[in-house]
Write a protein that holds these residues in place. Structure first.
Motif, PDB file in Angstrom:
ATOM      1  N   LYS A  90      -6.356  -1.358  17.579  1.00 13.77           N
ATOM      2  CA  LYS A  90      -5.917  -0.129  16.910  1.00 13.77           C
ATOM      3  C   LYS A  90      -4.441   0.126  17.177  1.00 13.77           C
ATOM      4  O   LYS A  90      -3.702   0.553  16.287  1.00 13.77           O
ATOM      5  CB  LYS A  90      -6.763   1.048  17.390  1.00 13.77           C
ATOM      6  N   LYS A  91      -3.996  -0.157  18.394  1.00 12.53           N
ATOM      7  CA  LYS A  91      -2.580   0.035  18.714  1.00 12.53           C
ATOM      8  C   LYS A  91      -1.714  -0.911  17.892  1.00 12.53           C
ATOM      9  O   LYS A  91      -0.649  -0.527  17.393  1.00 12.53           O
ATOM     10  CB  LYS A  91      -2.357  -0.205  20.206  1.00 12.53           C
ATOM     11  N   SER A  92      -2.168  -2.156  17.719  1.00 12.59           N
ATOM     12  CA  SER A  92      -1.423  -3.120  16.921  1.00 12.59           C
ATOM     13  C   SER A  92      -1.351  -2.683  15.465  1.00 12.59           C
ATOM     14  O   SER A  92      -0.302  -2.750  14.828  1.00 12.59           O
ATOM     15  CB  SER A  92      -2.077  -4.501  17.024  1.00 12.59           C
ATOM     16  N   GLU A  93      -2.468  -2.188  14.943  1.00 11.63           N
ATOM     17  CA  GLU A  93      -2.479  -1.723  13.554  1.00 11.63           C
ATOM     18  C   GLU A  93      -1.569  -0.515  13.376  1.00 11.63           C
ATOM     19  O   GLU A  93      -0.810  -0.425  12.407  1.00 11.63           O
ATOM     20  CB  GLU A  93      -3.904  -1.367  13.132  1.00 11.63           C
ATOM     21  N   GLN A  94      -1.640   0.422  14.311  1.00  4.46           N
ATOM     22  CA  GLN A  94      -0.794   1.603  14.199  1.00  4.46           C
ATOM     23  C   GLN A  94       0.675   1.232  14.291  1.00  4.46           C
ATOM     24  O   GLN A  94       1.517   1.833  13.615  1.00  4.46           O
ATOM     25  CB  GLN A  94      -1.166   2.608  15.285  1.00  4.46           C
ATOM     26  N   SER A  95       0.987   0.241  15.122  1.00  2.00           N
ATOM     27  CA  SER A  95       2.373  -0.219  15.204  1.00  2.00           C
ATOM     28  C   SER A  95       2.829  -0.805  13.873  1.00  2.00           C
ATOM     29  O   SER A  95       3.930  -0.517  13.397  1.00  2.00           O
ATOM     30  CB  SER A  95       2.512  -1.242  16.320  1.00  2.00           C
ATOM     31  N   SER A  96       1.956  -1.605  13.254  1.00  6.13           N
ATOM     32  CA  SER A  96       2.303  -2.180  11.953  1.00  6.13           C
ATOM     33  C   SER A  96       2.433  -1.091  10.896  1.00  6.13           C
ATOM     34  O   SER A  96       3.329  -1.128  10.052  1.00  6.13           O
ATOM     35  CB  SER A  96       1.242  -3.205  11.528  1.00  6.13           C
ATOM     36  N   MET A  97       1.553  -0.091  10.940  1.00  8.12           N
ATOM     37  CA  MET A  97       1.634   1.004   9.978  1.00  8.12           C
ATOM     38  C   MET A  97       2.919   1.796  10.160  1.00  8.12           C
ATOM     39  O   MET A  97       3.552   2.219   9.188  1.00  8.12           O
ATOM     40  CB  MET A  97       0.423   1.922  10.123  1.00  8.12           C
ATOM     41  N   THR A  98       3.313   1.996  11.409  1.00  2.67           N
ATOM     42  CA  THR A  98       4.565   2.713  11.658  1.00  2.67           C
ATOM     43  C   THR A  98       5.753   1.915  11.154  1.00  2.67           C
ATOM     44  O   THR A  98       6.684   2.461  10.544  1.00  2.67           O
ATOM     45  CB  THR A  98       4.718   2.989  13.162  1.00  2.67           C
ATOM     46  N   THR A  99       5.729   0.595  11.391  1.00  3.95           N
ATOM     47  CA  THR A  99       6.826  -0.253  10.937  1.00  3.95           C
ATOM     48  C   THR A  99       6.937  -0.230   9.420  1.00  3.95           C
ATOM     49  O   THR A  99       8.025  -0.157   8.865  1.00  3.95           O
ATOM     50  CB  THR A  99       6.622  -1.688  11.428  1.00  3.95           C
TER      51      THR A  99
ATOM     52  N   THR B 249       3.444   3.369   6.672  1.00  6.24           N
ATOM     53  CA  THR B 249       2.188   3.629   5.982  1.00  6.24           C
ATOM     54  C   THR B 249       1.494   4.797   6.665  1.00  6.24           C
ATOM     55  O   THR B 249       1.233   4.750   7.869  1.00  6.24           O
ATOM     56  CB  THR B 249       1.281   2.383   6.013  1.00  6.24           C
ATOM     57  N   LYS B 250       1.197   5.833   5.897  1.00  9.91           N
ATOM     58  CA  LYS B 250       0.511   6.996   6.447  1.00  9.91           C
ATOM     59  C   LYS B 250      -0.975   6.879   6.129  1.00  9.91           C
ATOM     60  O   LYS B 250      -1.359   6.754   4.976  1.00  9.91           O
ATOM     61  CB  LYS B 250       1.070   8.289   5.838  1.00  9.91           C
ATOM     62  N   GLY B 251      -1.790   6.899   7.158  1.00 11.63           N
ATOM     63  CA  GLY B 251      -3.216   6.775   6.942  1.00 11.63           C
ATOM     64  C   GLY B 251      -3.960   6.719   8.256  1.00 11.63           C
ATOM     65  O   GLY B 251      -3.472   7.151   9.301  1.00 11.63           O
ATOM     66  N   PHE B 252      -5.162   6.155   8.209  1.00 13.10           N
ATOM     67  CA  PHE B 252      -6.038   6.120   9.366  1.00 13.10           C
ATOM     68  C   PHE B 252      -6.410   4.678   9.680  1.00 13.10           C
ATOM     69  O   PHE B 252      -6.529   3.848   8.783  1.00 13.10           O
ATOM     70  CB  PHE B 252      -7.319   6.930   9.101  1.00 13.10           C
ATOM     71  N   CYS B 253      -6.600   4.417  10.954  1.00 11.47           N
ATOM     72  CA  CYS B 253      -7.053   3.098  11.402  1.00 11.47           C
ATOM     73  C   CYS B 253      -8.556   3.134  11.657  1.00 11.47           C
ATOM     74  O   CYS B 253      -9.071   4.107  12.207  1.00 11.47           O
ATOM     75  CB  CYS B 253      -6.333   2.688  12.692  1.00 11.47           C
ATOM     76  N   HIS B 254      -9.223   2.069  11.264  1.00  6.44           N
ATOM     77  CA  HIS B 254     -10.665   1.980  11.478  1.00  6.44           C
ATOM     78  C   HIS B 254     -10.974   0.549  11.914  1.00  6.44           C
ATOM     79  O   HIS B 254     -10.846  -0.385  11.126  1.00  6.44           O
ATOM     80  CB  HIS B 254     -11.411   2.325  10.187  1.00  6.44           C
ATOM     81  N   VAL B 255     -11.314   0.387  13.182  1.00  9.90           N
ATOM     82  CA  VAL B 255     -11.631  -0.930  13.735  1.00  9.90           C
ATOM     83  C   VAL B 255     -13.135  -1.007  13.968  1.00  9.90           C
ATOM     84  O   VAL B 255     -13.722  -0.115  14.580  1.00  9.90           O
ATOM     85  CB  VAL B 255     -10.867  -1.173  15.051  1.00  9.90           C
ATOM     86  N   VAL B 256     -13.721  -2.065  13.471  1.00 10.98           N
ATOM     87  CA  VAL B 256     -15.170  -2.269  13.595  1.00 10.98           C
ATOM     88  C   VAL B 256     -15.409  -3.522  14.425  1.00 10.98           C
ATOM     89  O   VAL B 256     -14.800  -4.567  14.156  1.00 10.98           O
ATOM     90  CB  VAL B 256     -15.834  -2.403  12.214  1.00 10.98           C
ATOM     91  N   ALA B 257     -16.242  -3.413  15.425  1.00  9.99           N
ATOM     92  CA  ALA B 257     -16.652  -4.576  16.211  1.00  9.99           C
ATOM     93  C   ALA B 257     -17.971  -5.100  15.664  1.00  9.99           C
ATOM     94  O   ALA B 257     -18.924  -4.332  15.503  1.00  9.99           O
ATOM     95  CB  ALA B 257     -16.800  -4.196  17.681  1.00  9.99           C
ATOM     96  N   SER B 258     -17.997  -6.384  15.360  1.00  8.09           N
ATOM     97  CA  SER B 258     -19.195  -6.966  14.755  1.00  8.09           C
ATOM     98  C   SER B 258     -19.338  -8.402  15.227  1.00  8.09           C
ATOM     99  O   SER B 258     -18.363  -9.024  15.680  1.00  8.09           O
ATOM    100  CB  SER B 258     -19.095  -6.902  13.226  1.00  8.09           C
ATOM    101  N   SER B 259     -20.557  -8.919  15.093  1.00  7.12           N
ATOM    102  CA  SER B 259     -20.801 -10.295  15.535  1.00  7.12           C
ATOM    103  C   SER B 259     -20.090 -11.309  14.651  1.00  7.12           C
ATOM    104  O   SER B 259     -19.792 -12.408  15.085  1.00  7.12           O
ATOM    105  CB  SER B 259     -22.310 -10.572  15.543  1.00  7.12           C
TER     106      SER B 259
ATOM    107  N   CYS C   8       0.835  -1.202   0.000  1.00  8.45           N
ATOM    108  CA  CYS C   8       0.000   0.000   0.000  1.00  8.45           C
ATOM    109  C   CYS C   8       0.871   1.253   0.000  1.00  8.45           C
ATOM    110  O   CYS C   8       0.608   2.200  -0.749  1.00  8.45           O
ATOM    111  CB  CYS C   8      -0.923  -0.023   1.214  1.00  8.45           C
ATOM    112  N   THR C   9       1.924   1.259   0.809  1.00  7.85           N
ATOM    113  CA  THR C   9       2.834   2.408   0.846  1.00  7.85           C
ATOM    114  C   THR C   9       3.509   2.602  -0.505  1.00  7.85           C
ATOM    115  O   THR C   9       3.637   3.734  -0.996  1.00  7.85           O
ATOM    116  CB  THR C   9       3.898   2.196   1.936  1.00  7.85           C
ATOM    117  N   GLN C  10       3.938   1.515  -1.118  1.00  8.49           N
ATOM    118  CA  GLN C  10       4.599   1.629  -2.425  1.00  8.49           C
ATOM    119  C   GLN C  10       3.636   2.107  -3.499  1.00  8.49           C
ATOM    120  O   GLN C  10       4.024   2.837  -4.415  1.00  8.49           O
ATOM    121  CB  GLN C  10       5.193   0.272  -2.808  1.00  8.49           C
TER     122      GLN C  10
END
Length: 1102
Positions: free
Chosen positions: A743-752, A755-765, A715-717
């Motif tokens: 969200k913290k895990s995703e942001q950590s992966s994005m930082t690694t 990747t510049k962007g936004f995290c969006h976590v959805v809780a669903s059944s 995605c970054t490339q």
């Protein structure tokens, strides 16, 4: 209008027994409650401190029992007001050695903290007065008036004082908008403009304060060596042209010694510096009073300080007593000492300087007096280059032809080239120091009242002093004396001192101690400012300077301050150091004005200053004036200061700690984003503006770790930091505390993966609904995604259930319905990381059908990134029997030329051929497998119906499973006999429907067993007798043929982009669709399946 508070006592009129019962009810509820409290984290507030002592004092009353479970996070109003009343905002200074020693003794009681008690006069007005009035007033103001003239000097004073007055208005607004702790201007700027600007401007203010210490020390040494003890000079010049260099060397040696001594005083303890502050302030005030007294006295009795002129040139009055060429002594004409300076011998027939022979010597008064009318001669300036002689313009003179020897004669001359902008830079430090009151906010009785009044009154007072001094100096002192920087024409006296009454020594001693005190104050304040910046943690490499001695004194910061201060001392020229610190102070004032203007225009709810006499226009005017003065003083120094601040800003932005201070820049960003989103239409953008706005769908493992981090790398490339990126994931269950972990895990992966962007976590059944919600609701307004990026479910065959591939197919259908493009990366874990650099290779595009041109746009975007930059682009298209492949190639080349894309073009001809036995049998095995899995699913359903299965059910289950496995084995053997190179299919079944609970009797069970045996026998016969569907055969044929062609041409490519076929409209063929895609991609390493969004994304038009 004041608000009236009424405290109403509430009496409890119930019986004790009722209260006891209610308490029991509450106790029972508390015991039964699985989670005590509301589960919310406690508030972190400077007033609501949840200490251990507070936790122990639980609420035991009954009047507010309804709120007792929230008392930890929401305290009673009475306790809040009590903490507010006891809150003190003392300066974060250091403890003195005596206090630190007292604290070490455990037996001694702790001293009570004194509440702030300083008023406006002592706390703000006098400290500002002491910091503003200083070295420039005593050493350079007379020279500035003489060089620039009264009118231009007034313009300089007006500009600089207007700048500081406007800055003081802005500072008063910020300082009265809440409590200002220690740190003063740094705290105000950082909390108003954010950590990046705060750190950059804070360090600039620190550098300005440090160089101010250098300037004050140089002023101290200049007064010492020039006016007090000139004989103490170590370096002495033999020739007149060597005098400036000798003076600079003396300044360096004595300045270093003075800096060392002052640093030791500060290191020993600031208590002594603070005690001497009043003495230094008294020296300044007495000196100014002496100047005004001398001006008044000069009106009726001017002091006698003669100035000797040769022609119209001013002479240095050091080595002669009489302003005469010859004189009569006992009726004998003898030559004077002045004669010896211009002639080669003391005899009348000696050979003398030509200009000396042609012009007469005259003597004028250096202080004509207030009523002499000399103000007319000093009205306008007299600028000139370095070495220009100081001359009296209206004095008669005969010029000499040969001026080569003038440099060796005892004339008063300019030591630097003078011009208006230089004088602005030299003069500006004399108006700095307006932050002294705000820096002491913790010591003030009422800071929000004292800071505005004291600061503005101090600026008004000093402005009056400077303006009156400019006019009075020009009205009392002769112009050639004013332009004499070091007082050489008046026997080496301080020029401002000869005007003072009763003696020049009043000014000399007063200015000496004033410069010493200002230098000590700078060496005291600068390390504490650096310590405040370091302790904020916004500049990582400065954290070592946040530490100090046991009593908190910033030892390391003091060492760094002394080192930087030594740089200014090595420059050794007061006129060269002053513009440097002017730049840093002006930049600080610039951002104070910007902070006030920004907060006023944003109208943030927290912006409620008690100081009401401010306006955003005044703040912008002050900021513009600061910026103008920076470039007026020195465009070079201004650019260097801005470059330093910019580098610090970018460093803090890149490496600094994340801080959220509710600053104005965040508010400005929010307003700008809101404005842009409102202006941005929700309709799709024009084709020329189209770029992939990605929604990246990530799968997480059981530990909430991203399964495929390379998807973020890709995605970054693909984005190269441009456009919108939303990283989404679904959390099965309810919206609980795990959302923050995800969200913290995703942001950590994005930082690694950068990747510049936004995290969006959805809780669903379930995952299916969650991804559906993401596709529908991610983004805001016109900033919504138009492309979905996801990974290929590589283990869909080995999965114990059909959820993974069913979710995948439903996601494909939903993106199609939403008119969004879809990118599916197969073998994504083998994709390159951002650190890799792919060598020579190709990105192959297989353009089978046209769905908007996304296939051709993606390689172009990828090649913008350094990972794919060396790869070449190849485009393959497929021609049928009735197509003209040669013409197709020409047309495609022309199309790419108009698209401005560089790519190799190749047309692949696919001839009609009969469907092979391999394709037929592969399709048959696929359909048999599907049918067999359905039969196994029925068997599993029947098995799960029993709550407690009877023993007789085991033969039935054994028979069913054995039958199906035998049937599948026979079908697989048929396939393997013809295609030995293909892998065996897995026989794991899908999960059945939800479990059904039934009550069994023996008769029911026997009847059900017989029916299942009959159905199983019929299923076996159907599997052996079934024929493959002709539509599936044709689809499998296409997949096999295309796979052969693609593998043959592109097996060695770095990346293969391929049109993704759409899922079948009939949901019964979903599993067959996955088989088709698996066959199509077999044998390829990195593949990106591309499905367009139903609109053109690339155009040939400009």
């Amino acid at each position: 209008m004041p608000t009236n508070f009424t405290v109403v006592p509430v009496r409890d009129g119930r019986k004790p027994q009722e209260d006891e019962d209610d308490d029991n009810v509450f106790r029972e509820e508390d015991e039964d409650a699985p989670f005590p409290g509301d589960g919310m984290p406690k508030e972190n507030s400077p007033f609501i401190n949840n200490t251990d002592h507070d936790k122990g004092s639980l609420y035991d009353g009954k009047n507010l029992a309804l709120f007792e479970e929230e008392m930890d996070s929401n305290p009673m109003v009475s306790s809040l007001l009590n903490k507010l009343a006891n809150y003190t905002n003392l300066t974060q200074g250091v403890k003195e050695h005596e206090e630190a020693d007292d604290d070490e003794g455990s037996a001694k009681t702790k001293k009570p903290v004194k509440s702030p008690a300083l008023g406006t006069l002592i706390g703000v007005y006098l400290p500002c007065l002491q910091n503003i009035l200083g070295v420039i007033l005593f050493l350079r103001l007379t020279w500035i008036v003489g060089t620039a003239g009264i009118m231009e000097a007034l313009a300089i004073v007006f500009m600089t004082c207007s700048c500081t007055m406007l800055t003081a208005i802005s500072m008063s607004a910020i300082a009265t908008n809440g409590v200002v702790p220690a740190g003063g201007s740094y705290y105000m700027i950082s909390r108003s403009l954010g950590p990046e600007f705060g750190g950059a401007v804070g360090l600039c203010f620190y550098l300005g304060t440090t160089f101010a210490g250098s300037m004050y020390i140089l002023g101290t040494i200049e007064i010492l060596l020039t006016y007090i003890v000139p004989s103490a000079a170590i370096f002495k010049a033999d020739k007149k042209e060597d005098e400036p260099e000798a003076l600079l060397n003396n300044m360096r040696v004595y300045g270093t010694c003075c800096l060392t001594l002052m640093s030791l005083v500060v290191f020993v303890g600031v208590k002594y510096v603070n005690k001497l502050a009043l003495v230094f302030l008294a020296c300044v005030i007495l000196s100014i009073l002496a100047i005004y007294a001398g001006v008044i006295k000069s009106a009726f009795e001017p002091p006698d300080f003669p100035v000797c002129l040769l022609g119209n040139r001013t002479l240095k009055n050091h080595n002669f007593d009489h302003c005469l060429k010859t004189m009569e002594v006992d009726n004998v004409t003898v030559t004077t000492k002045l004669w010896s300076l211009f002639c080669d011998s003391p005899y009348p027939n000696a050979t003398c300087n030509k200009y000396f022979e042609l012009n007469n010597v005259t003597e004028i008064q250096g202080i004509p007096g207030l009523t002499s009318g000399v103000i007319r001669d000093n009205m306008w300036g007299d600028y000139g280059p370095n070495g220009m002689l100081v001359e009296k313009k209206d004095q008669l003179s005969v010029p000499a032809l040969d001026t080569s020897q003038d440099i060796n004669m005892p004339y008063v001359a300019n030591d630097i080239t003078t011009f208006f902008t230089l004088l602005v830079g030299i003069y500006f430090p004399s108006v700095t120091g307006i932050m002294a009151g705000s820096n002491r906010s913790g010591d003030l009785r009422d800071a929000q009242k004292s800071i505005p009044i004291g600061t503005i009154m101090a600026i008004a007072t000093t402005t009056f002093i400077y303006i009156s001094s400019v006019v009075l100096f020009g009205a009392c002192i002769e112009g050639v004396v004013l332009r004499d920087k070091f007082g050489d024409s008046v026997k080496g006296n301080l020029v401002i001192g000869i005007l003072a009454w009763p003696s020049p020594w009043v000014i000399v001693i007063g200015s000496f101690f004033s410069c010493c005190g200002a230098g000590l104050q700078s060496l005291t304040g600068a390390p504490r400012l650096l310590q405040a910046i370091a302790r904020d943690g916004i500049v990582p490499f400065l954290q070592v300077f946040g530490h100090g001695k046991a009593n908190g004194e910033p030892t390391w910061a003091l060492l760094l301050t002394a080192g930087i201060c030594e740089i200014g001392i090595l420059i050794a020229s007061l006129d060269a150091v002053a513009p440097i610190l002017s730049m840093f102070f002006l930049m600080c004032y610039l951002f104070v004005n910007l902070a006030c203007a920004l907060q006023t225009l944003l109208r943030t709810p927290n912006w409620r200053p008690r100081f009401k006499f401010y306006h955003w226009a005044l703040s912008f005017l002050g900021a513009s004036l600061c910026l103008s003065l920076m470039f007026i003083s020195s465009w070079f120094y201004a650019l260097v200061a801005m470059l330093i601040a910019g580098c610090i800003y970018k460093y803090i932005e890149y490496r600094g700690a994340e801080k959220e201070w509710g600053d104005g820049i965040r508010g400005l960003s929010l307003n700008a984003a809101r404005y842009a989103l409102i202006r941005l239409e929700e309709a799709p953008p024009h084709t020329k503006n189209w770029r992939p706005q990605l929604l990246v769908l990530l799968n997480l493992d059981s530990d909430h770790v991203v399964k495929h981090p390379r998807l973020l790398s890709f995605c970054t490339q693909l984005k190269a930091g441009k456009g919108l990126t939303i990283v989404g994931s679904v959390l099965e269950g309810t919206f609980m505390t795990k959302e923050a972990e995800v969200k913290k895990s995703e942001q950590s992966s994005m930082t690694t993966e950068r990747t510049k962007g936004f995290c969006h976590v959805v809780a669903s059944s379930n995952l299916r609904d969650g991804f559906s919600h993401l596709i529908q609701s991610a983004g805001l307004g016109g900033m919504k995604h138009n492309t979905v990026l996801m990974a290929w479910p590589g283990t869909w065959k080995q999965a114990t259930d059909a959820v993974s591939w069913k979710n995948f197919i439903e996601t494909v259908r939903e993106t199609t319905a939403a008119h969004q493009a879809l990118l599916v990366a197969k073998n994504v874990d083998s994709f390159p990381t951002n650190a890799e650099r792919l060598g020579e290779g190709t990105i192959d595009v297989w353009w089978i059908v046209h769905d908007g041109g996304l296939l051709m746009l993606l390689p172009f975007l990828l090649r913008q990134h350094k990972v794919w930059r060396k790869c070449k682009m190849r485009i393959f298209t497929v021609a049928n029997m009735d197509d003209n492949s040669i013409q197709m190639k020409k047309d495609l080349q022309m199309f790419l030329y108009h698209l401005r894309l560089d790519a190799e073009v190749e047309v692949v001809e696919m001839q009609d051929s009969d469907i092979s036995a391999f394709t037929y049998e592969k399709t048959l095995v696929m359909e048999q497998r599907s049918q067999m899995l359905k039969q196994m699913q029925l068997s599993r359903t029947e098995r799960e119906r029993e709550v407690t299965p009877p023993p007789v059910s085991l033969p039935l289950l054994s028979f069913c499973v054995s039958s199906h496995l035998a049937l599948y084995t026979q079908a697989q053997l048929i396939h393997d006999r013809n295609t030995a190179s293909h892998a065996a299919l897995n026989d794991k079944a899908d999960t059945g429907p939800d479990r059904v609970h039934m009550t069994w009797t023996k008769d029911k069970f026997l009847t059900e067993r017989n029916r299942n045996r009959a159905e199983a026998n019929m299923g076996v016969r159907d599997l052996f007798n079934m024929k493959p569907n002709q539509s599936n055969v044709r689809r499998m044929h296409t997949a096999v043929r295309l796979n052969e062609v693609v593998v043959n041409r592109s097996q060695g490519a770095h990346l293969v982009l391929l049109n993704m076929p759409g899922p079948p409209k009939n949901r019964g063929g979903d599993e067959n669709y996955m088989e088709f895609l698996e066959v199509l991609l077999e044998g390829l390493n990195r593949v990106l399946l591309v499905r367009g969004g139903g609109r053109e994304v690339i155009t040939i038009y400009s």
